[in-house]
Design a protein around this motif. Sequence first.
Motif, PDB file in Angstrom:
ATOM      1  N   UNK A  12      52.979  13.079  49.833  1.00 44.87           N
ATOM      2  CA  UNK A  12      53.808  14.434  49.759  1.00 44.87           C
ATOM      3  C   UNK A  12      54.443  14.691  48.520  1.00 44.87           C
ATOM      4  N   UNK A  13      54.982  13.661  47.795  1.00 44.43           N
ATOM      5  CA  UNK A  13      55.505  13.547  46.678  1.00 44.43           C
ATOM      6  C   UNK A  13      54.678  13.643  45.415  1.00 44.43           C
ATOM      7  N   UNK A  14      53.631  12.843  45.747  1.00 43.27           N
ATOM      8  CA  UNK A  14      52.931  12.808  44.474  1.00 43.27           C
ATOM      9  C   UNK A  14      52.546  13.984  43.714  1.00 43.27           C
ATOM     10  N   UNK A  15      52.019  15.171  44.423  1.00 41.77           N
ATOM     11  CA  UNK A  15      51.676  16.205  43.806  1.00 41.77           C
ATOM     12  C   UNK A  15      52.639  16.827  42.804  1.00 41.77           C
ATOM     13  N   UNK A  16      53.872  16.786  43.133  1.00 40.45           N
ATOM     14  CA  UNK A  16      55.171  17.301  42.189  1.00 40.45           C
ATOM     15  C   UNK A  16      55.359  16.131  40.989  1.00 40.45           C
ATOM     16  N   UNK A  17      54.842  15.064  41.127  1.00 38.89           N
ATOM     17  CA  UNK A  17      55.306  14.182  39.955  1.00 38.89           C
ATOM     18  C   UNK A  17      53.795  14.015  39.055  1.00 38.89           C
ATOM     19  N   UNK A  18      52.810  14.642  39.526  1.00 35.12           N
ATOM     20  CA  UNK A  18      51.617  14.210  38.761  1.00 35.12           C
ATOM     21  C   UNK A  18      51.548  15.327  37.463  1.00 35.12           C
ATOM     22  N   UNK A  19      51.275  14.514  36.104  1.00 30.72           N
ATOM     23  CA  UNK A  19      51.173  15.317  34.993  1.00 30.72           C
ATOM     24  C   UNK A  19      49.642  15.480  34.586  1.00 30.72           C
ATOM     25  N   UNK A  20      49.654  16.443  33.953  1.00 34.15           N
ATOM     26  CA  UNK A  20      48.165  16.837  33.257  1.00 34.15           C
ATOM     27  C   UNK A  20      47.796  15.863  32.320  1.00 34.15           C
ATOM     28  N   UNK A  21      46.557  15.286  32.394  1.00 35.29           N
ATOM     29  CA  UNK A  21      46.278  14.507  31.380  1.00 35.29           C
ATOM     30  C   UNK A  21      45.608  15.237  30.036  1.00 35.29           C
ATOM     31  N   UNK A  22      46.072  14.765  28.814  1.00 40.04           N
ATOM     32  CA  UNK A  22      45.864  15.308  27.744  1.00 40.04           C
ATOM     33  C   UNK A  22      45.287  14.241  26.696  1.00 40.04           C
ATOM     34  N   UNK A  23      44.801  14.943  25.636  1.00 40.26           N
ATOM     35  CA  UNK A  23      44.491  14.208  24.550  1.00 40.26           C
ATOM     36  C   UNK A  23      45.527  13.157  24.086  1.00 40.26           C
ATOM     37  N   UNK A  24      46.638  13.567  24.162  1.00 39.15           N
ATOM     38  CA  UNK A  24      47.598  12.825  23.422  1.00 39.15           C
ATOM     39  C   UNK A  24      47.865  11.539  24.054  1.00 39.15           C
ATOM     40  N   UNK A  69      63.023  11.720  41.891  1.00 38.69           N
ATOM     41  CA  UNK A  69      64.352  12.140  42.671  1.00 38.69           C
ATOM     42  C   UNK A  69      64.473  13.217  43.008  1.00 38.69           C
ATOM     43  N   UNK A  70      64.320  14.359  42.054  1.00 31.44           N
ATOM     44  CA  UNK A  70      64.363  16.072  42.201  1.00 31.44           C
ATOM     45  C   UNK A  70      63.089  16.202  42.937  1.00 31.44           C
ATOM     46  N   UNK A  71      62.030  15.668  42.933  1.00 32.52           N
ATOM     47  CA  UNK A  71      60.875  15.950  43.632  1.00 32.52           C
ATOM     48  C   UNK A  71      60.880  15.419  45.159  1.00 32.52           C
ATOM     49  N   UNK A  72      61.743  14.443  45.194  1.00 31.61           N
ATOM     50  CA  UNK A  72      61.982  14.027  46.677  1.00 31.61           C
ATOM     51  C   UNK A  72      62.726  14.997  47.571  1.00 31.61           C
ATOM     52  N   UNK A  73      63.886  15.368  46.753  1.00 30.64           N
ATOM     53  CA  UNK A  73      64.901  16.316  47.206  1.00 30.64           C
ATOM     54  C   UNK A  73      64.045  17.728  47.790  1.00 30.64           C
ATOM     55  N   UNK A  74      63.201  18.183  46.632  1.00 29.63           N
ATOM     56  CA  UNK A  74      62.581  19.529  46.744  1.00 29.63           C
ATOM     57  C   UNK A  74      61.872  19.399  47.986  1.00 29.63           C
ATOM     58  N   UNK A  75      60.916  18.072  48.090  1.00 32.60           N
ATOM     59  CA  UNK A  75      60.117  17.936  49.298  1.00 32.60           C
ATOM     60  C   UNK A  75      60.664  17.790  50.528  1.00 32.60           C
ATOM     61  N   UNK A  76      61.642  17.050  50.874  1.00 30.43           N
ATOM     62  CA  UNK A  76      62.454  16.714  52.028  1.00 30.43           C
ATOM     63  C   UNK A  76      63.779  17.394  52.527  1.00 30.43           C
ATOM     64  N   UNK A  77      64.198  18.172  51.439  1.00 29.28           N
ATOM     65  CA  UNK A  77      65.635  18.861  51.880  1.00 29.28           C
ATOM     66  C   UNK A  77      65.438  19.528  52.972  1.00 29.28           C
ATOM     67  N   UNK A  78      64.682  20.336  53.267  1.00 32.96           N
ATOM     68  CA  UNK A  78      64.728  21.410  54.162  1.00 32.96           C
ATOM     69  C   UNK A  78      64.369  20.837  55.613  1.00 32.96           C
ATOM     70  N   UNK A  79      63.786  19.465  55.536  1.00 36.12           N
ATOM     71  CA  UNK A  79      63.273  18.924  56.665  1.00 36.12           C
ATOM     72  C   UNK A  79      64.202  17.880  57.121  1.00 36.12           C
ATOM     73  N   UNK A  80      64.971  17.051  56.042  1.00 33.09           N
ATOM     74  CA  UNK A  80      65.694  15.672  56.552  1.00 33.09           C
ATOM     75  C   UNK A  80      67.262  16.400  56.758  1.00 33.09           C
ATOM     76  N   UNK A  81      67.581  17.143  55.806  1.00 29.98           N
ATOM     77  CA  UNK A  81      69.071  17.484  55.885  1.00 29.98           C
ATOM     78  C   UNK A  81      69.232  18.850  56.057  1.00 29.98           C
ATOM     79  N   UNK A  82      69.621  19.090  57.478  1.00 31.58           N
ATOM     80  CA  UNK A  82      69.368  20.463  58.213  1.00 31.58           C
ATOM     81  C   UNK A  82      70.899  20.437  58.657  1.00 31.58           C
ATOM     82  N   UNK A  83      71.632  21.627  58.130  1.00 30.72           N
ATOM     83  CA  UNK A  83      72.965  22.060  58.622  1.00 30.72           C
ATOM     84  C   UNK A  83      72.926  23.131  59.672  1.00 30.72           C
TER      85      UNK A  83
END
Length: 294
Positions: A12-24, A69-83
């Motif tokens: 679930x979190x992997x796609x948010x933290x995957x970087x594009x591979x370049x020649x650098x 950490x920001x990716x985890x928050x974006x992925x699970x905020x609306x699902x885990x911390x529900x007020x």
Amino acid sequence: MSPEMFDELLARVGPRITKQQTWHREPLEPGMKFALTLRHLASGSKYASMKFGWRVPHNTQSFLVREVCQAIIDEYMDEVMICPTTPDGWRTIADKFYEKWNFPHTCGALDGKHVACRCPPETGSMYYNYKGFYSVVLMTLVDADYKFIWADVGGTGSASDAQIYNDSELRECAEDGTIGFPDPDPLPNDYQDVPYFFISDDAIALRPTMMEPYSLRGLTNDEHIFNYRHPGKPIPGSAEYHAASPLHRQGHRQSTHGPAQPDEDQVPRTPEPAARPCREYEPRFHSSCLETGL
């Protein structure tokens, strides 16, 4: 953490933290980023000590930990911390409190936690707390099962829990009625209407929407019973941080991000007592020396 749970979280979190591979250069794998971040959060290890085992420079770790950490928050905020925002939602929490803690009309337990950090430049004693170190305050609201339903992060260490709560949107919404509390109704075996409220320790003042225990001095028998049943001690008194043990362990270590505690060589220490001044040397001659002319 089991491998199955790690794979599920990474999927679930992997796609948010995957970087594009370049020649650098080749980017770090998402699994490496995620595992390193979990290790840092669970153990509180410093980047300088982790760079040898993970073969990732400390400056790179400081960036990827924030990213993950920001990716985890974006992925699970609306699902885990529900007020809750409806009377039915708050009533469900209140019923759970009454069932587990024998305290009716309670919609949440509120408390703060000092997280050690480094002092930001040019802030003076703004982040210096009464415990003797620099910190930011994490104030949270939890339900009867120790689950976070609201959080406020970033309060200065010198501010009290009451100051942070008074400036929060939670107090504003609770007092103007937009938070969605149920209408007052009688307590069990009673006929007088009582409003729904939060509970806390005696650091926050008593309000129609906030319940605190009695002062410990001059208590009557009924007040002793009320304080015994008041969940302000077993729940918000750092119990939710023990339940979330990685967060609790991390809170006892100095954060390497944001405001932070000064280095050891900058911490003021008690000056050592000055050495006793030596008395001036006074030559003493023996009478025999004077007779011989020495």
